[in-house]
Design a protein around this motif. Structure first.
Motif, mmCIF file in Angstrom:
data_model
loop_
_atom_site.group_PDB
_atom_site.id
_atom_site.type_symbol
_atom_site.label_atom_id
_atom_site.label_comp_id
_atom_site.label_asym_id
_atom_site.label_seq_id
_atom_site.Cartn_x
_atom_site.Cartn_y
_atom_site.Cartn_z
ATOM 1 N N LEU A 1 30.563 42.010 43.310
ATOM 2 C CA LEU A 1 31.994 42.303 43.208
ATOM 3 C C LEU A 1 32.812 41.018 43.148
ATOM 4 N N ASN A 2 32.426 40.051 43.965
ATOM 5 C CA ASN A 2 33.093 38.744 43.983
ATOM 6 C C ASN A 2 32.041 37.649 43.872
ATOM 7 N N GLY A 3 32.507 36.448 43.525
ATOM 8 C CA GLY A 3 31.620 35.300 43.488
ATOM 9 C C GLY A 3 31.790 34.473 44.741
ATOM 10 N N VAL A 4 32.628 33.430 44.665
ATOM 11 C CA VAL A 4 32.978 32.640 45.850
ATOM 12 C C VAL A 4 34.445 32.938 46.170
ATOM 13 N N ARG A 5 34.702 33.210 47.434
ATOM 14 C CA ARG A 5 36.016 33.760 47.796
ATOM 15 C C ARG A 5 36.501 33.226 49.129
ATOM 16 N N ILE A 6 37.812 33.026 49.212
ATOM 17 C CA ILE A 6 38.496 32.790 50.481
ATOM 18 C C ILE A 6 39.517 33.902 50.635
ATOM 19 N N LYS A 7 39.454 34.627 51.748
ATOM 20 C CA LYS A 7 40.375 35.751 51.930
ATOM 21 C C LYS A 7 41.034 35.678 53.309
ATOM 22 N N THR A 8 42.349 35.801 53.328
ATOM 23 C CA THR A 8 43.101 35.796 54.580
ATOM 24 C C THR A 8 44.047 36.983 54.603
#
Length: 418
Positions: free
Chosen positions: A282-289
């Motif tokens: 669904l995602n590759g490399v991610r930063i989520k806040t």
């Protein structure tokens, strides 16, 4: 008489020197190795009877021993849990568990009073290897996981949890079908995980491969992860992490976050994620806040390098408007401050037209975000696009896609993730 005194003196000197050498040899001798086989402690190894008592007896005997200690788990099928292997083991320098069997979890959720099936806590010098399997038997309980549907939920047990351990090595171990995460590393120092195989169906909810939190000096390498959620999720309070040579997919990719949900959270600094293959996620490399963070924290000095994407829906993504539910209430900006983020040498195909999404906080725009040598194409062969908000990224080398358009309204498309 004088000659006798001299002779006696020479003999004394020789004996003293000999004793000193002998004492030195004793001091340099290796620590005694002691082996404890769980088969000697009444286990049935039939996959039906609960073997927890026998495993605990073997652990207690090993923990009370000294020097280099080994616990052997021979071939066989064992049923355990929930169970806690706790330290400290004050006189043990290295405690090795050689696991060659299959260990199955109880499917009776009423037995689980904590958030873990197998927990190792407060131990120094722990080593787990041998090619054995931890089977969480999660397929019988996934339907009871309400965390993918609602905010206030009771999480199912993590399969293997390490909490407050020091100098831990886990290698050549397999985990299948956890009820929740495969592994969690919480409050640990100097943790090494390598040659791991973590497997669960793509549809299994919240089955993160490895979750890291409040840990320092961690290296996860040479590992295959095929699961239903993040291959690796990096929570708050982590520093000095290296994630390298990982095969990820299916799943939700490799994520820093989600961050900024709770008031007790700490900074995340000094991460290197490199030499990764990500396929069909669904995602590759991610930063989520999270939106409207209760406190202001920092995420800084993050490097994503040498990563191949194949048919990944969101190959590069910063999402500071993270909200996995339909209604999260307030839309106040995230207070998590992102800076010094490098995406370098990322190539492959995107399953959606938007290959790069950089949506930063309106209240705390991202600083020093760099894209270098990026080559991402839409899966149909056409050019992909990039979407940005509250960030002014820098570019070097060949960067495709490069131009950022107006931001999309909603970024998050996954079910609830922790």
């Amino acid at each position: 008489m004088a000659q006798l005194k001299v002779f006696a003196l020479l003999v004394c000197v020789s004996l003293c020197a000999f004793n000193a050498v002998a004492d030195e040899g004793k001091a340099a001798a290796p620590a005694k190795s002691t082996t404890f086989n769980v088969g000697s402690y009444g286990v049935k190894a039939d996959g039906k009877n609960d073997d927890s008592n026998g495993f605990l007896k073997a652990w207690e005997a090993a923990c009370k021993s000294s020097g280099k200690v080994k616990i052997q788990i021979p071939n066989g099928t064992y049923k355990l849990g929930p169970i806690v292997f706790s330290g400290p083991c004050p006189n043990v320098t290295t405690l090795s568990i050689v696991h060659k069997g299959i260990i199955k979890a109880s499917t009776n959720l009423g037995k689980y009073k904590t958030d873990a099936w197998i927990e190792f806590s407060g131990v120094t010098g722990l080593r787990i290897s041998g090619g054995g399997t931890f089977d969480g038997q999660g397929e019988s309980t996934w339907s009871q996981n309400s965390c993918s549907k609602q905010k206030n939920c009771q999480a199912l047990p993590v399969s293997v949890k390490f909490i407050n351990t020091n100098d831990t090595v886990v290698k050549k171990i397999k985990s299948i079908n956890p009820k929740f995460f495969h592994m969690a590393v919480i409050g640990c120092q100097k943790f090494r995980g390598s040659s791991l195989t973590l497997e669960a169906p793509e549809t299994s909810p919240n089955t993160d491969g490895i979750h890291l939190e409040k840990s320092t000096d961690v290296k996860i390498t040479d590992t295959d992860i095929r699961t239903g959620d993040d291959c690796i999720s990096i929570g708050h309070g982590n520093a000095d992490l290296v994630i390298a040579r990982i095969n990820c997919g299916p799943g939700h990719g490799i994520s820093i976050g989600s961050l900024g949900k709770y008031a007790y959270e700490k900074d995340v600094k000094g991460l290197v994620i490199r030499d990764i293959n990500i396929t069909g996620t669904l995602n590759g490399v991610r930063i989520k806040t999270w939106e409207d963070s209760p406190v202001s924290t920092v995420v800084a000095n993050i490097t994503f390098q040498n990563i191949t994407m194949k048919n990944v829906s969101n190959p590069i993504i910063i999402d500071q408007m993270y909200c996995p539910w339909k209604n999260c209430g307030t839309k106040a900006p995230s207070k998590v401050k992102l800076s010094d983020i490098l995406f370098n040498g990322i190539r492959g195909t995107s399953a959606t037209p938007v290959a790069v999404t950089l949506i930063c906080s309106q209240g705390y725009p991202c600083k020093n975000v760099s894209l270098k040598n990026i080559n991402l194409k839409y899966i149909n062969g056409s050019d992909a696009t990039a979407v940005c908000a509250h960030v002014n990224p820098s570019y070097s080398g060949t960067v495709l896609p490069k131009t950022c358009t107006a931001p999309i309204t909603t970024v998050s498309s996954s079910t609830n993730e922790f």
